[in-house]
Design a protein around this motif. Structure first.
Motif, PDB file in Angstrom:
ATOM      1  N   GLU A 217       0.804  -1.219   0.000  1.00 23.40           N
ATOM      2  CA  GLU A 217       0.000   0.000   0.000  1.00 23.40           C
ATOM      3  C   GLU A 217       0.836   1.268   0.000  1.00 23.40           C
ATOM      4  N   VAL A 218       2.147   1.165   0.250  1.00 22.72           N
ATOM      5  CA  VAL A 218       2.965   2.377   0.132  1.00 22.72           C
ATOM      6  C   VAL A 218       2.972   2.890  -1.308  1.00 22.72           C
ATOM      7  N   TYR A 219       2.617   2.029  -2.249  1.00 26.05           N
ATOM      8  CA  TYR A 219       2.574   2.414  -3.663  1.00 26.05           C
ATOM      9  C   TYR A 219       1.169   2.832  -4.100  1.00 26.05           C
ATOM     10  N   GLU A 220       0.313   3.221  -3.147  1.00 27.97           N
ATOM     11  CA  GLU A 220      -1.086   3.503  -3.486  1.00 27.97           C
ATOM     12  C   GLU A 220      -1.250   4.658  -4.468  1.00 27.97           C
ATOM     13  N   HIS A 221      -0.248   5.518  -4.580  1.00 30.45           N
ATOM     14  CA  HIS A 221      -0.349   6.633  -5.522  1.00 30.45           C
ATOM     15  C   HIS A 221       0.322   6.326  -6.855  1.00 30.45           C
ATOM     16  N   GLU A 222       0.867   5.141  -6.981  1.00 33.23           N
ATOM     17  CA  GLU A 222       1.482   4.732  -8.232  1.00 33.23           C
ATOM     18  C   GLU A 222       0.422   4.079  -9.118  1.00 33.23           C
ATOM     19  N   ASP A 223       0.536   4.251 -10.398  1.00 30.76           N
ATOM     20  CA  ASP A 223      -0.354   3.581 -11.357  1.00 30.76           C
ATOM     21  C   ASP A 223       0.479   3.262 -12.582  1.00 30.76           C
ATOM     22  N   SER A 224       1.404   2.325 -12.383  1.00 30.19           N
ATOM     23  CA  SER A 224       2.385   2.023 -13.412  1.00 30.19           C
ATOM     24  C   SER A 224       1.973   0.800 -14.223  1.00 30.19           C
ATOM     25  N   PRO A 225       2.099   0.866 -15.553  1.00 33.03           N
ATOM     26  CA  PRO A 225       1.776  -0.307 -16.364  1.00 33.03           C
ATOM     27  C   PRO A 225       2.771  -1.445 -16.174  1.00 33.03           C
ATOM     28  N   THR A 226       3.913  -1.141 -15.576  1.00 35.77           N
ATOM     29  CA  THR A 226       4.911  -2.170 -15.289  1.00 35.77           C
ATOM     30  C   THR A 226       5.092  -2.271 -13.775  1.00 35.77           C
ATOM     31  N   PRO A 227       5.490  -3.434 -13.284  1.00 33.58           N
ATOM     32  CA  PRO A 227       5.681  -3.597 -11.835  1.00 33.58           C
ATOM     33  C   PRO A 227       6.645  -2.554 -11.274  1.00 33.58           C
ATOM     34  N   VAL A 228       6.322  -2.016 -10.098  1.00 37.58           N
ATOM     35  CA  VAL A 228       7.130  -0.941  -9.529  1.00 37.58           C
ATOM     36  C   VAL A 228       8.260  -1.505  -8.672  1.00 37.58           C
ATOM     37  N   ARG A 229       9.390  -0.841  -8.763  1.00 34.81           N
ATOM     38  CA  ARG A 229      10.524  -1.182  -7.924  1.00 34.81           C
ATOM     39  C   ARG A 229      10.512  -0.332  -6.655  1.00 34.81           C
ATOM     40  N   GLU A 230      11.368  -0.707  -5.726  1.00 41.77           N
ATOM     41  CA  GLU A 230      11.386  -0.046  -4.431  1.00 41.77           C
ATOM     42  C   GLU A 230      11.627   1.459  -4.549  1.00 41.77           C
TER      43      GLU A 230
ATOM     44  N   PRO B  90     -14.588  -1.615 -14.676  1.00 46.96           N
ATOM     45  CA  PRO B  90     -14.572  -1.873 -16.118  1.00 46.96           C
ATOM     46  C   PRO B  90     -13.270  -2.497 -16.606  1.00 46.96           C
ATOM     47  N   VAL B  91     -12.130  -2.065 -16.025  1.00 48.68           N
ATOM     48  CA  VAL B  91     -10.839  -2.674 -16.326  1.00 48.68           C
ATOM     49  C   VAL B  91     -10.360  -3.374 -15.062  1.00 48.68           C
ATOM     50  N   ASN B  92     -10.216  -4.687 -15.173  1.00 49.51           N
ATOM     51  CA  ASN B  92      -9.878  -5.497 -14.006  1.00 49.51           C
ATOM     52  C   ASN B  92      -8.362  -5.613 -13.889  1.00 49.51           C
ATOM     53  N   HIS B  93      -7.747  -4.681 -13.155  1.00 54.71           N
ATOM     54  CA  HIS B  93      -6.284  -4.635 -13.071  1.00 54.71           C
ATOM     55  C   HIS B  93      -5.742  -5.745 -12.171  1.00 54.71           C
ATOM     56  N   PRO B  94      -4.612  -6.319 -12.522  1.00 55.49           N
ATOM     57  CA  PRO B  94      -3.993  -7.339 -11.667  1.00 55.49           C
ATOM     58  C   PRO B  94      -3.241  -6.705 -10.504  1.00 55.49           C
ATOM     59  N   ALA B  95      -2.969  -7.527  -9.497  1.00 59.79           N
ATOM     60  CA  ALA B  95      -2.174  -7.100  -8.347  1.00 59.79           C
ATOM     61  C   ALA B  95      -1.244  -8.236  -7.955  1.00 59.79           C
ATOM     62  N   THR B  96      -0.271  -7.914  -7.111  1.00 52.98           N
ATOM     63  CA  THR B  96       0.677  -8.927  -6.663  1.00 52.98           C
ATOM     64  C   THR B  96       0.259  -9.506  -5.310  1.00 52.98           C
ATOM     65  N   TYR B  97       0.575 -10.798  -5.135  1.00 51.73           N
ATOM     66  CA  TYR B  97       0.161 -11.543  -3.947  1.00 51.73           C
ATOM     67  C   TYR B  97       1.340 -12.373  -3.428  1.00 51.73           C
ATOM     68  N   VAL B  98       1.170 -12.875  -2.210  1.00 55.72           N
ATOM     69  CA  VAL B  98       2.164 -13.768  -1.633  1.00 55.72           C
ATOM     70  C   VAL B  98       1.431 -14.805  -0.783  1.00 55.72           C
ATOM     71  N   TYR B  99       1.946 -16.013  -0.778  1.00 59.12           N
ATOM     72  CA  TYR B  99       1.381 -17.111   0.016  1.00 59.12           C
ATOM     73  C   TYR B  99       1.792 -16.929   1.471  1.00 59.12           C
TER      74      TYR B  99
ATOM     75  N   ALA C 162     -10.409  -6.127  -6.107  1.00 59.80           N
ATOM     76  CA  ALA C 162     -10.812  -5.617  -7.419  1.00 59.80           C
ATOM     77  C   ALA C 162     -10.288  -4.190  -7.502  1.00 59.80           C
ATOM     78  N   PHE C 163      -9.332  -3.950  -8.368  1.00 59.69           N
ATOM     79  CA  PHE C 163      -8.595  -2.692  -8.347  1.00 59.69           C
ATOM     80  C   PHE C 163      -8.815  -1.879  -9.617  1.00 59.69           C
ATOM     81  N   THR C 164      -8.884  -0.568  -9.439  1.00 61.19           N
ATOM     82  CA  THR C 164      -9.099   0.345 -10.563  1.00 61.19           C
ATOM     83  C   THR C 164      -7.788   0.866 -11.138  1.00 61.19           C
ATOM     84  N   ARG C 165      -6.675   0.352 -10.657  1.00 60.65           N
ATOM     85  CA  ARG C 165      -5.365   0.785 -11.158  1.00 60.65           C
ATOM     86  C   ARG C 165      -4.394  -0.381 -11.073  1.00 60.65           C
ATOM     87  N   ALA C 166      -3.276  -0.231 -11.754  1.00 59.71           N
ATOM     88  CA  ALA C 166      -2.236  -1.255 -11.712  1.00 59.71           C
ATOM     89  C   ALA C 166      -1.681  -1.353 -10.291  1.00 59.71           C
TER      90      ALA C 166
END
Length: 299
Positions: free
Chosen positions: A99-112, A193-202, A261-265
């Motif tokens: 959630e520290v990246y909540e203001h990011e909306d990058s089409p590619t995965p964000v780095r630290e 309307p656009v079902n953006h993916p997110a990252t997860y961990v087990y 269900a996310f409205t951004r990357a």
């Protein structure tokens, strides 16, 4: 053998972490308000981490090789931890969040580096002690907590930015259960309307990572997640495989959405974790098992 203090977090992946640390032969002290009893084999210190004087008194002469702070949510808590544990520990690990990246909306995965805590503004005057404010500003609280540790460092620290956690029959979030309940009832699942993916961990792997991190010496932020971002559809497909039925989706332009269900990357980059020496499995390797643990037959 290390002397490790775990602040809070004695349920869900925190309890798994404690088990791993004890199995590895480390001495573990759990610090909490006394609301839960830590696993056998660990020591227990009861204190309110928000009360600096009480925390100092409860810890007394104790010293630690590593402190793993599972419940640092605000810059005020980070400032207290820095002052109290600075003289008492060689290394401090804060469990942070995607959630520290909540203001990011990058089409590619964000780095630290997308959120550099050294440049984040800290405002200790905000009502961080108000639970409602804190919950509504969860990502901001974590960002500023990281910043407190980074901008006036008194001890080596690492912040582990944890992705959304899945798995376990003790998943208390109710998010995956929400999907299962609606699929069983034949009720629609609200998605944008656009079902953006997110990252997860087990849940088992984030416990593995934190136990591993305790024995390392790296500092600074690190993203902790599995490769293979997931959409709401991916999660619901796993629920269908676990319980049967078929998910029905309702696209909504406004209003409440289903969990995850996310409205951004919402994807992180895991290259730093891999470079440090830890590799998370792809989500496809554990997703079905994780979902079945939470909502499978008998759940």
């Amino acid at each position: 053998m290390l002397d490790i203090c775990l602040i809070g977090g004695s349920r869900y992946f925190g309890k798994r972490l404690i088990e791993r640390l004890l199995t590895a032969g480390h001495r573990v002290t759990v610090l909490n308000r006394g609301s839960s009893v830590p696993p056998a084999g660990s020591a227990h210190v009861v204190a309110d981490r928000d009360d600096e004087a009480a925390l100092e008194a409860a810890l007394g002469p104790l010293r630690f090789d590593v402190v793993i702070d599972q419940v640092c949510y605000t810059p005020r808590q980070a400032a207290i931890a820095r002052r109290v544990f600075g003289p008492r520990t060689r290394r401090y690990i804060m469990t942070s969040t995607v959630e520290v990246y909540e203001h990011e909306d990058s089409p590619t995965p964000v780095r630290e580096g997308a959120v550099d805590p050294r440049t984040v503004m800290v405002d200790l005057t905000l009502p961080w002690d108000d639970p409602g404010f804190r919950d509504a500003h969860y990502g901001e609280g974590k960002r500023q907590a990281e910043a407190v540790l980074a901008q006036d460092p008194v001890l080596p620290y690492a912040s582990v930015r944890v992705a959304h956690v899945l798995g376990g029959d003790d998943d208390f979030t109710g998010r995956v259960a929400h999907y299962a309940d609606r699929i069983r009832a034949g009720e629609p699942i609200a998605v944008p309307p656009v079902n953006h993916p997110a990252t997860y961990v087990y849940v088992e792997e984030i416990a593995d990572f934190l136990a591993w991190a305790a024995e390392q010496d790296f500092t600074g932020p690190v993203n902790a997640h599995s490769p293979g971002p997931l959409t709401t559809s991916d999660l619901c497909a796993a629920v269908e495989r676990a319980i049967g039925g078929r998910a029905e989706f309702r696209v909504v332009d406004a209003g409440p959405l289903s969990p995850y269900a996310f409205t951004r990357a919402y994807a992180m980059d895991d290259s730093r974790a891999r470079a440090l020496g830890f590799t998370f499995r792809h989500t496809s390797a554990w997703l079905d098992q994780a979902v079945a643990e939470t909502v499978g037959p008998g759940r």
